[in-house]
Design a protein around this motif. Structure first.
Motif, PDB file in Angstrom:
ATOM      1  N   VAL A 445      45.694  63.271  -9.959  1.00 42.18           N
ATOM      2  CA  VAL A 445      47.033  63.546 -10.698  1.00 42.18           C
ATOM      3  C   VAL A 445      46.627  64.155 -12.060  1.00 42.18           C
ATOM      4  O   VAL A 445      47.126  65.151 -12.653  1.00 42.18           O
ATOM      5  N   ALA A 446      46.093  62.919 -12.854  1.00 49.57           N
ATOM      6  CA  ALA A 446      45.545  63.133 -14.102  1.00 49.57           C
ATOM      7  C   ALA A 446      44.530  64.201 -14.428  1.00 49.57           C
ATOM      8  O   ALA A 446      44.713  64.979 -15.338  1.00 49.57           O
ATOM      9  N   ARG A 447      43.400  64.226 -13.459  1.00 46.59           N
ATOM     10  CA  ARG A 447      42.514  65.304 -13.578  1.00 46.59           C
ATOM     11  C   ARG A 447      43.010  66.462 -13.273  1.00 46.59           C
ATOM     12  O   ARG A 447      42.600  67.670 -14.244  1.00 46.59           O
ATOM     13  N   VAL A 452      44.629  71.920 -15.621  1.00 47.97           N
ATOM     14  CA  VAL A 452      45.552  72.953 -16.158  1.00 47.97           C
ATOM     15  C   VAL A 452      45.808  73.239 -17.944  1.00 47.97           C
ATOM     16  O   VAL A 452      45.668  74.400 -18.212  1.00 47.97           O
ATOM     17  N   ASN A 453      45.533  72.118 -18.322  1.00 45.00           N
ATOM     18  CA  ASN A 453      45.268  72.035 -19.815  1.00 45.00           C
ATOM     19  C   ASN A 453      44.155  73.085 -20.132  1.00 45.00           C
ATOM     20  O   ASN A 453      44.155  73.949 -21.158  1.00 45.00           O
ATOM     21  N   GLN A 454      43.158  73.034 -19.540  1.00 49.40           N
ATOM     22  CA  GLN A 454      41.905  73.747 -19.680  1.00 49.40           C
ATOM     23  C   GLN A 454      42.071  75.235 -19.422  1.00 49.40           C
ATOM     24  O   GLN A 454      41.578  76.134 -20.119  1.00 49.40           O
ATOM     25  N   THR A 455      42.574  75.402 -18.274  1.00 50.57           N
ATOM     26  CA  THR A 455      42.870  76.795 -17.744  1.00 50.57           C
ATOM     27  C   THR A 455      43.751  77.977 -18.561  1.00 50.57           C
ATOM     28  O   THR A 455      43.831  78.867 -18.456  1.00 50.57           O
ATOM     29  N   LEU A 463      54.812  69.079 -21.439  1.00 48.49           N
ATOM     30  CA  LEU A 463      54.634  68.156 -20.376  1.00 48.49           C
ATOM     31  C   LEU A 463      55.693  67.305 -20.006  1.00 48.49           C
ATOM     32  O   LEU A 463      55.922  66.457 -20.833  1.00 48.49           O
ATOM     33  N   VAL A 464      56.244  67.293 -18.518  1.00 47.52           N
ATOM     34  CA  VAL A 464      57.341  66.418 -18.411  1.00 47.52           C
ATOM     35  C   VAL A 464      56.671  65.592 -17.148  1.00 47.52           C
ATOM     36  O   VAL A 464      56.188  65.826 -16.236  1.00 47.52           O
ATOM     37  N   ASN A 483      42.373  63.717 -24.529  1.00 43.77           N
ATOM     38  CA  ASN A 483      41.645  64.903 -24.649  1.00 43.77           C
ATOM     39  C   ASN A 483      41.696  65.850 -23.499  1.00 43.77           C
ATOM     40  O   ASN A 483      40.971  66.903 -23.625  1.00 43.77           O
ATOM     41  N   GLU A 484      42.668  65.478 -22.672  1.00 47.93           N
ATOM     42  CA  GLU A 484      43.007  66.450 -21.623  1.00 47.93           C
ATOM     43  C   GLU A 484      44.368  67.132 -21.686  1.00 47.93           C
ATOM     44  O   GLU A 484      44.699  67.849 -20.927  1.00 47.93           O
ATOM     45  N   LEU A 485      44.797  66.945 -23.235  1.00 47.78           N
ATOM     46  CA  LEU A 485      46.332  67.436 -23.331  1.00 47.78           C
ATOM     47  C   LEU A 485      46.021  68.129 -24.569  1.00 47.78           C
ATOM     48  O   LEU A 485      46.944  68.131 -25.512  1.00 47.78           O
TER      49      LEU A 485
END
Length: 581
Positions: A445-447, A452-455, A463-464, A483-485
């Motif tokens: 889920v985290a990845r 999504v953040n990257q795309t 983010l909720v 760094n994924e946000l």
């Protein structure tokens, strides 16, 4: 809130001109942000005229100037090429093949001759001496058991210094500096005795934590922002900087709990695991008080100051003390660190902190951020770090919530909100707690959120998610990395009691430090609680696109967040949702 004249004096202070501290400095050049700020704080406490503040300790330490880093880096002829390749393993290997200058090794050898306790080797870069950018978790700090012959111990310390030097060029630090336009950095080093003492085969301080002269995450308006807040744990304070369980004390009234007085809620938010150095295994270990409490009593006969036994009687839960006569009942029971009796039994600690934090803020010209360790039995307080506290958008009182008549409010919070306004955000990313709570691979889920953040490219989003975003324990919340946000503009954490996902006042963690630096708005929403709103019907009925994982939904439209830190109120509004997402 900044006093520019005082701030200028703070940055101008040079420990090399201090006769007490200058013998601790090795090599030319500045000693970096962590080192200089720590020595500045100790000097101000000793000059305060207050005996309680002057008695605050600093561990025996050595501070390496950035000149040593320059000498070491100059030994690597192909450093520029290695940097272009951005290969962390090759960079570290190159630095490990260098040799620290002879005068540095001699100074460290002399230091280690009289030091038999574990030591910590900490980064202290030039850019860490900054008001806004803390670099929390971006470089490397590590501990060493410090056992063996003197030469073995010296070599181990030198190797750790070389590893830290290489981190200047690692992707984590490079991306952080690039993101904030910070340019090149240089590294100083602190080698210091680890806070704590040997207790049998384990080494740790009784308590450790972080403190702030300003409380920007108030859980009630009864708490005053200017009185400050402490966040600490039993054992090594490393756990207080992570999104796990820790006890939070407002210095307005240390008896007030963010989670309230209900025994069940206190138990759900209480620390159960603590960290120590295991002398036999030679490593940092995490222990569970439910399994070790009898052993702890031999070292802490006063364990009842920190820990309590929670048990149930019918539908009611209650706490009782922990001592040698404690017997765990067959019905549900749990021993956890509540620190319930700590404010009453350790009043000198709170008295000292109420004087220490304002003094450091006054001396620096900006709010203060500290790390510390404390031994209650001896009333010994040790300062481990001090730096400016960046409060960014949390400076409460500037934002106001407009008239929302005719607009769809889908989330509302009544505590711990950032102060700020965010309008017309085009994307909302939602993690369905019903799927997440039964998901066997939480990290997937985290990845998915990271993908999504990257795309999304340069599109900002809200983010909720349930529980604690960024928690190292996936059972407490989605373990997404910061760094994924990078495109996230607002985080809403959902407290869902029935699934066990509850936000927690994590002000002081590395995660929250990054939120403040990047001006990311934040608010926690507690389902079912008064003045809170979680419109689950909207999330189920509004059109959305499924993300890379079934638990992740993507809503497109126009979303706005309004957060009033002064009134401790925040709302999220959905003005438009696009169909065909």
């Amino acid at each position: 809130m900044q006093d520019q004249e005082t701030l200028n004096r703070y940055f101008a202070w040079d420990p090399r001109e201090d006769p007490e501290f200058s013998p601790w400095l090795v090599g030319e050049g500045p000693i970096g942000g962590k080192g200089r700020s720590l020595l500045f704080a100790i000097r101000k406490l000793r000059a305060s005229g207050d005996e309680n503040l002057a008695s605050v300790r600093i561990a025996p330490s050595r501070f390496l100037g950035v000149g040593v880093f320059r000498e070491v880096a100059a030994q690597i002829p192909n450093l520029a090429e290695l940097r272009r390749k951005e290969d962390p393993e090759a960079l570290e290997s190159a630095f490990l093949q260098t040799v620290l200058p002879g005068y540095v090794r001699e100074a460290l050898r002399e230091y280690l001759e009289g030091m038999t306790d574990p030591v910590v080797v900490r980064s202290s870069s030039i850019l860490e001496d900054s008001i806004k950018h803390s670099f929390a978790g971006k470089y490397l700090s590590t501990f060493l058991l410090n056992q063996g012959t003197l030469e073995e111990r010296l070599q181990a310390v030198c190797e750790q210094i070389q590893r830290i030097y290489s981190r200047i060029y690692f992707p984590t630090a490079l991306s952080y500096r690039a993101k904030h336009g910070l340019g090149e950095d240089e590294m100083g080093i602190i080698v210091m005795r680890m806070a704590g003492r040997w207790r049998g085969r384990t080494y740790y301080p009784t308590t450790g934590g972080v403190g702030y002269s300003r409380n920007m995450r108030r859980w009630t308006t009864r708490v005053r922002m200017e009185d400050g807040i402490l966040r600490f744990v039993f054992g090594l304070g490393t756990m207080s900087t992570k999104r796990g369980y820790a006890r939070n004390f407002s210095l307005t009234n240390p008896m007030l709990r963010p989670e309230g007085p209900n025994p069940y809620k206190v138990m759900k938010h209480a620390q159960e695991r603590y960290q120590v150095i295991d002398g036999q295994r030679g490593e940092l270990v995490t222990l569970d008080v439910k399994q070790t409490w009898r052993d702890l009593l031999t070292q802490h006969p006063d364990l009842g100051i920190y820990a309590q036994l929670y048990q149930t009687d019918g539908d009611e839960g209650y706490f009782s003390s922990v001592d040698y006569s404690t017997v765990l009942p067959e019905r549900f029971a749990k021993i956890c660190f509540t620190f319930e009796d700590f404010p009453r039994r350790c009043k000198p600690f709170f008295t000292r902190m109420k004087a220490l934090l304002p003094l450091l803020e006054q001396s620096m010209g900006v709010p203060a951020d500290i790390e510390y360790a404390y031994e209650p039995r001896e009333d010994e307080l040790e300062l481990l770090q001090c730096r400016p506290l960046w409060i960014g958008g949390s400076a409460a009182g500037g934002a106001r919530i407009p008239d929302l008549s005719g607009r769809r409010t889908i989330l509302r919070a009544d505590r711990m909100v950032t102060d700020g306004v965010l309008e017309n955000v085009p994307v909302l990313v939602y993690v369905d707690h019903r799927i997440y709570s039964v998901e066997p691979d939480f990290h997937a889920v985290a990845r998915a959120i990271g993908l999504v953040n990257q795309t999304l490219g340069d599109q900002r989003y809200v983010l909720v998610a349930p529980g604690r975003v960024g928690s190292s324990n996936p059972e407490l919340g989605v373990p997404v990395q910061y760094n994924e946000l990078t495109q996230c503009a607002c985080i809403v954490e959902l407290g869902i009691p029935r699934s066990g996902h509850m936000p927690e006042l994590s002000y002081g963690t590395h995660f929250f430090a990054d939120l403040e630096t990047d001006n990311v708005l934040y608010m926690p929403v507690y389902e079912g609680e008064r003045h809170n709103l979680y419109d689950e019907t909207w999330f189920d009925e509004a059109p959305y696109a499924e993300g890379p994982h079934p638990a992740v939904r993507i809503y497109r439209g126009s979303f706005s967040a309004y957060m009033d830190g002064g009134e401790n109120t925040g709302v999220l509004v959905a003005d438009r949702v696009e169909t065909g997402c």
